[in-house]
Each structure stands twice: as C-alpha cells, then as structure tokens.
Design an enzyme around this catalytic site. Structure first.
Site, PDB file in Angstrom:
ATOM      1  N   GLU A   1       0.858  -1.183   0.000  1.00 49.16           N
ATOM      2  CA  GLU A   1       0.000   0.000   0.000  1.00 49.16           C
ATOM      3  C   GLU A   1       0.899   1.238   0.000  1.00 49.16           C
ATOM      4  O   GLU A   1       1.800   1.335   0.816  1.00 49.16           O
ATOM      5  CB  GLU A   1      -0.877   0.047   1.259  1.00 49.16           C
ATOM      6  CG  GLU A   1      -1.585  -1.239   1.629  1.00 49.16           C
ATOM      7  CD  GLU A   1      -2.141  -1.170   3.046  1.00 49.16           C
ATOM      8  OE1 GLU A   1      -2.383  -0.053   3.547  1.00 49.16           O
ATOM      9  OE2 GLU A   1      -2.307  -2.238   3.652  1.00 49.16           O
TER      10      GLU A   1
ATOM     11  N   TYR B   1      -7.814   4.930  -3.709  1.00 51.86           N
ATOM     12  CA  TYR B   1      -8.731   5.737  -2.903  1.00 51.86           C
ATOM     13  C   TYR B   1      -7.991   6.847  -2.180  1.00 51.86           C
ATOM     14  O   TYR B   1      -6.770   6.986  -2.294  1.00 51.86           O
ATOM     15  CB  TYR B   1      -9.478   4.843  -1.922  1.00 51.86           C
ATOM     16  CG  TYR B   1      -8.652   4.278  -0.781  1.00 51.86           C
ATOM     17  CD1 TYR B   1      -8.910   4.652   0.537  1.00 51.86           C
ATOM     18  CD2 TYR B   1      -7.652   3.342  -1.011  1.00 51.86           C
ATOM     19  CE1 TYR B   1      -8.170   4.122   1.591  1.00 51.86           C
ATOM     20  CE2 TYR B   1      -6.916   2.809   0.029  1.00 51.86           C
ATOM     21  CZ  TYR B   1      -7.183   3.205   1.331  1.00 51.86           C
ATOM     22  OH  TYR B   1      -6.441   2.682   2.367  1.00 51.86           O
TER      23      TYR B   1
ATOM     24  N   ASP C   1      -6.783   8.342   1.318  1.00 54.77           N
ATOM     25  CA  ASP C   1      -6.509   7.922   2.688  1.00 54.77           C
ATOM     26  C   ASP C   1      -5.638   8.983   3.363  1.00 54.77           C
ATOM     27  O   ASP C   1      -4.514   9.243   2.910  1.00 54.77           O
ATOM     28  CB  ASP C   1      -5.794   6.570   2.689  1.00 54.77           C
ATOM     29  CG  ASP C   1      -5.641   6.005   4.090  1.00 54.77           C
ATOM     30  OD1 ASP C   1      -6.458   6.337   4.961  1.00 54.77           O
ATOM     31  OD2 ASP C   1      -4.701   5.222   4.316  1.00 54.77           O
TER      32      ASP C   1
ATOM     33  N   SER D   1      -3.471   0.558  -3.238  1.00 56.79           N
ATOM     34  CA  SER D   1      -3.241  -0.696  -2.524  1.00 56.79           C
ATOM     35  C   SER D   1      -3.244  -1.810  -3.555  1.00 56.79           C
ATOM     36  O   SER D   1      -4.273  -2.091  -4.179  1.00 56.79           O
ATOM     37  CB  SER D   1      -4.342  -0.938  -1.481  1.00 56.79           C
ATOM     38  OG  SER D   1      -4.289   0.035  -0.463  1.00 56.79           O
TER      39      SER D   1
ATOM     40  N   HIS E   1       2.972   0.752   3.287  1.00 57.19           N
ATOM     41  CA  HIS E   1       2.764  -0.398   4.160  1.00 57.19           C
ATOM     42  C   HIS E   1       2.880  -1.694   3.371  1.00 57.19           C
ATOM     43  O   HIS E   1       2.487  -1.762   2.207  1.00 57.19           O
ATOM     44  CB  HIS E   1       1.381  -0.320   4.824  1.00 57.19           C
ATOM     45  CG  HIS E   1       1.203   0.881   5.698  1.00 57.19           C
ATOM     46  ND1 HIS E   1      -0.014   1.204   6.280  1.00 57.19           N
ATOM     47  CD2 HIS E   1       2.069   1.846   6.097  1.00 57.19           C
ATOM     48  CE1 HIS E   1       0.125   2.326   6.981  1.00 57.19           C
ATOM     49  NE2 HIS E   1       1.377   2.722   6.883  1.00 57.19           N
TER      50      HIS E   1
ATOM     51  N   ASN F   1       2.060  -5.965   3.547  1.00 58.02           N
ATOM     52  CA  ASN F   1       1.165  -6.918   4.187  1.00 58.02           C
ATOM     53  C   ASN F   1       1.598  -8.333   3.821  1.00 58.02           C
ATOM     54  O   ASN F   1       1.780  -8.646   2.643  1.00 58.02           O
ATOM     55  CB  ASN F   1      -0.277  -6.682   3.735  1.00 58.02           C
ATOM     56  CG  ASN F   1      -0.758  -5.291   4.096  1.00 58.02           C
ATOM     57  OD1 ASN F   1      -1.060  -5.010   5.240  1.00 58.02           O
ATOM     58  ND2 ASN F   1      -0.820  -4.401   3.102  1.00 58.02           N
TER      59      ASN F   1
ATOM     60  N   HIS G   1       1.097  -6.514   9.301  1.00 55.95           N
ATOM     61  CA  HIS G   1       0.958  -5.195   8.697  1.00 55.95           C
ATOM     62  C   HIS G   1       2.220  -4.408   9.028  1.00 55.95           C
ATOM     63  O   HIS G   1       2.424  -3.989  10.173  1.00 55.95           O
ATOM     64  CB  HIS G   1      -0.289  -4.514   9.270  1.00 55.95           C
ATOM     65  CG  HIS G   1      -0.670  -3.235   8.598  1.00 55.95           C
ATOM     66  ND1 HIS G   1      -0.869  -3.139   7.245  1.00 55.95           N
ATOM     67  CD2 HIS G   1      -0.916  -1.992   9.102  1.00 55.95           C
ATOM     68  CE1 HIS G   1      -1.218  -1.900   6.937  1.00 55.95           C
ATOM     69  NE2 HIS G   1      -1.246  -1.186   8.046  1.00 55.95           N
TER      70      HIS G   1
END
Length: 534
Positions: A10, A120, A122, A129, A183, A185, A269
C-alpha cells in the site's frame, strides 16, 4: 522454506500544487482518484462504480489479544468507515463524477480496479493498494503498475477543465514534519506466537533499511538537522510495538485484521518501510521479509545466527542506523554485544540461507534462489563500497546523484536545491522524475518489462483470489455492488438481497480455480446461480 507468500503493498503518494502550499490535499487527492475513473466507459467504467465493502474490517483489533474501544481510538484509526458500509442496497451512480468541495465528501473517492487493486483517498493522500500477489517479482510489477495509474490520473486531472493540475511523488515525507505511509502486508500462520514476531522481526526491520531505505535530505521529523540519511520514515517512529499507524508509530504494528480466515491466518501489517523506486530494493524488501517469516514460522530462527539479536533500544537504533550512510554505526544488543546494521543483516541472511538449504536444498524454487542471490550480492557490495550498490538501492543512487550536485556547485546539505532534487527523485512524471530518467538511461537495474507493467495496470494476478475479484469487475462490473479483499457483492435481478461471495481463502479464486467457471458464465446472474446452486 520459500519466498512465495500472499503479500500486498500500500502506498500513499505525496501530492502538491506548485506555487500553492495551502491547497486542500483531501480535495486534490479526491480529484486524482475520481479523474482516473471518470473517462472510462463500458465494462471498465461500470467496474469502477463498485463500492468498497467495509463489513469485515476491524482496525482496532490488536494482535496482543484485545480490541481498542472506538471511543478511545484516534479518528485516523477508524479505517473501517462503518457509516459507509454497504449493509443496505444502494443505487450505483450513473457515472463516477469528479468530486468538488461543494458536491460530495472527498473521502468517498474510492474505486476498485480490474487488476484487483484499490485506489482511494486515505489521510489526505491518493493511495494505491496493490492486489494480493504470490511472488516478490509480482510485488514489483503491481507496485510499478500503481505508479503508472497515478501518472495516468495526474494527466487526466491536467486535461480536465476546472481541475487544478497537481504534482505527485512516490515518497514518504513532505520535509516539514509530515509523513505518509508505505505499508507491506504478509499473510502468515496464526499459530506463530506474536511475541516471537516482535522478538525476531524488530532487529530485522531496524537493519534492513540498509537496502530498503529511499534516502532523505535532512535529519529529524521536520528536517531541521542538516545531512543525508538512509530512510525517509525512520525518524517518525517512536515506539517498538503498537496499534497506531499515524501517531506514536511502532516498528511492529499489532493490527489484527487478517482479511482472511481468522482462525488460520494473521496479516502482518508492516509500516516501517519506505516507498522504493528501485526494483531490486522492492524485490528485496518483500522477498527477504517473506523468507525471514518462513523461517520464523518453522521455528528455525531460534538458536541459529539470528537467534538472539534483540536490541537494547530498538527505536534509537532505527534512527541511528538511518543517520549513518557510512554503515559503520554499532547498535547495542540486549546481551551487550554491538553490531552494525550490515552485520545484523548478514546474520539473517545466513539463517535464511541455511533454512532453505536444509528444507529444499537444490530444489529451492527460482524466486527463492533469486532473493537469496540478490540479498547476498547487495550486502556484499554495501560492505565493500557503498556506492557500488547504486544500481539497486534507492538511497545509494540518490546519494550519488546528490553528491554530484554538491561537488559541482559546492552545495551544503542545508541547500534548498538539494531538497528539491530529493523531492524530484520520486516524481512520477517520466519527463521530471530523476529516478525515471536514470532508468531510461539504463543506470538502475530493471526487473520487469514495461509491457508486463502495463498489463498489470488492468489485469489481476492469476495465482491469488485477486483474480476472481478483478475478473468479476472486468466481466460483470455493472452487477458488482461492492467488493473488498475478502468478498465480492453482486446486485442481480430476481434476488431479494445483495449476494455476498466470500473470498476468505487467499489462494482460492485463482485462474486455475475459477477460470473455467468464469468463462462459462456470460452474466453475473449465471455466476451467482452457479455459486449458490440456485
């Protein structure tokens, strides 16, 4: 025993208006996201009308065994947006309008792409993402696809009358005290004790910045100190373990939101990394972490070269390593030893290599062999001559470029020109971005072709559940009411309610698993009937 693991990246992109520092970043970000969706027609345009499904999100659940009350949470932690969940049927808009301050809440700028990704707004930034991928090379490919999407969106904003042209950067700080995240994941086995995650991954994350750092002019959160450091994000971390992501940032984030079968999986995360432009750095960021996780899950780290590397002061060590481009600083371990970040990474490399050799030997898959080979090579070059890693590592390539300006023009590290060069490194425009200029000249190593990246802009990976999500949006977009990482929700005639198709197993919904089914179903009605037996 392999680097192959369900992962996703992300990235919140920096956004600005040249000459207008007071421009509203939330509105600018919303314009970027919606401008990307607005011109698209046909099945693609229908796909981008689908809402994000927040039903199964739980951002306040902590891996340490508790859940933070909503009343005690900072607003930035409430990423599940419950008031905007899709529990009720809602009419899809006739077209994805470009938002304006007067017409719509900009936080609603949120589209799901046919490559399985989410695009999107954020925290006042446009965020891409990526879809779930299985290999480090695919992580590179879909991360690079995000850059192309942001570039396309930027150009569409510039071409739309009434919208303010913007500049977009793949970086992590504005140089004035604000930081935004990149980030990672990683899906992992829930049976692995979280205390072991903290113990073994903290030294790894502190030291891996030697090849994952993006480089930065300025020391301290507000860049008040002069100099150059390895990581853009390091100075913004304040605690070792915690749930937050935008304040009191922890090296180990404890959010327990697996987006998968919770009894089997945990989603690690990771918020401590930088946004990297160099493809080798991105490959190593994902690949080395995946390998260390595999060894950790198998219990292969205890007692080996990486068995007891706990740091005496992890946050301080994170900052000190970042502030030492010479890679000579010795961090203190709890047992009193002192090691450089490179020595720590060599310990993890040796543990991972021994683990792979023990479990797979010569039968190790190609992705795992590549990560081990590149990991060893980069560590060797950094140890012999830091600048010899400039084709692979962002901060080294950026430092070499900056030193060229300093030598030619006699600039000090407090020069605003150097800060401008730092920022321009990550500009997503090929005619402006300094990394992209180096790539065009062959001065940094490329791992994925531009053709493969462009394919990833609109097509999902075929070996994870992202295939089902992306293909449903591409084939049946007008009937997809909402989607998320672990569900696709259809609105089809003849059904009294929305039809939720759960996708809780990340390795189901692949092309091999559902490709023939999707090919047989010409409509969403046929697909839902086949899935429900109705």
């Amino acid at each position: 025993m392999s680097v192959r693991r369900v992962t996703g990246l992300e990235t919140e992109y920096g956004i600005s208006v040249p000459g207008d520092p007071g421009a509203n970043p939330m509105l600018l970000s919303a314009q970027v996201v919606n401008a990307y969706a607005a011109p698209l027609t046909g099945s693609m345009g229908s796909a981008l009308r689908a809402r994000w499904d927040y039903e199964d999100e739980a951002p306040l659940r902590d891996a340490r065994g508790f859940e933070v009350p909503r009343t005690a949470a900072h607003p930035s932690q409430l990423t599940d947006a419950p008031a905007r969940g899709n529990g009720q049927r809602r009419a899809a808009p006739s077209a994805p309008d470009v938002v304006s301050a007067e017409s719509e809440d900009p936080t609603m700028a949120n589209v799901i792409l046919t490559n399985g990704a989410r695009f999107y707004v954020d925290h006042a930034h446009p965020e891409y993402s990526s879809p779930e991928v299985l290999t480090p090379r695919d992580a590179v490919r879909y991360d690079r696809a995000g850059e192309r999407i942001l570039l396309d969106a930027l150009r569409r904003v510039a071409a739309t009358p009434g919208l303010t042209p913007v500049t977009i950067y793949k970086n992590n700080t504005d140089g004035k005290g604000a930081s935004y995240g990149t980030h990672e994941n990683y899906l992992m086995d829930r049976a692995t004790p979280f205390a072991d995650v903290v113990r073994h991954l903290t030294p790894f994350f502190v030291s891996r910045q030697v090849f994952t750092g993006a480089g930065r002019v300025g020391i301290g959160q507000d860049s008040a100190g002069t100099g150059f450091q390895i990581s853009q994000r390091a100075d913004f971390f304040e605690v070792e373990v915690g749930l937050e992501t935008t304040m009191k940032r922890p090296i180990i984030n404890t959010r327990d939101e697996p987006h998968a079968t919770a009894e089997k999986y945990r989603r690690l995360h990771v918020i401590v990394g930088d946004a990297t432009m160099c493809e080798v750095a991105t490959l190593l960021k994902v690949g080395t972490t995946s390998l260390v996780l595999a060894a950790l899950e198998a219990g292969a780290l205890a007692g080996g070269p990486a068995g007891d590397l706990q740091l005496a002061e992890p946050v301080r060590a994170l900052h000190e390593v970042s502030h030492d481009p010479g890679l000579q600083h010795l961090v203190r371990l709890r047992d009193g030893r002192r090691m450089t970040a490179l020595q720590l990474q060599w310990a993890y490399f040796e543990a991972a290599a021994a683990f792979v050799d023990d479990r797979q030997g010569p039968d190790a898959d190609a992705d795992t062999r590549e990560v081990l080979t590149r990991w060893e090579g980069v560590l060797t070059r950094l140890g012999d001559d830091v600048m010899s890693a400039a084709r692979e590592v962002d901060w080294v390539a950026k430092l070499r470029l900056l030193e060229g300006y300093r030598s030619r023009d006699g600039l000090g590290w407090d020069s605003h020109r150097l800060q401008a060069v730092d920022l321009q490194w990550s500009d997503v425009r090929p005619e402006k971005g300094l990394y992209l200029k180096l790539a065009e000249r062959g001065q940094v190593e490329r791992l994925v072709t531009e053709e493969a990246v462009q394919h990833a802009v609109t097509h999902p990976p075929e070996d994870t559940r992202a295939y089902f999500r992306g293909e449903c949006l591409a084939r049946y977009g007008s009937r997809v009411a909402a989607a998320s990482w672990d569900s696709v929700i259809f609105d089809v005639p003849g059904r009294g309610a929305l039809q939720r198709v759960p996708t809780l197993e990340p390795l189901r919904g692949t092309r091999e698993h559902v490709g023939a089914l999707l090919d047989r179903c010409a409509t969403a009605e046929e697909l839902v009937a086949a899935l429900t037996g109705g």
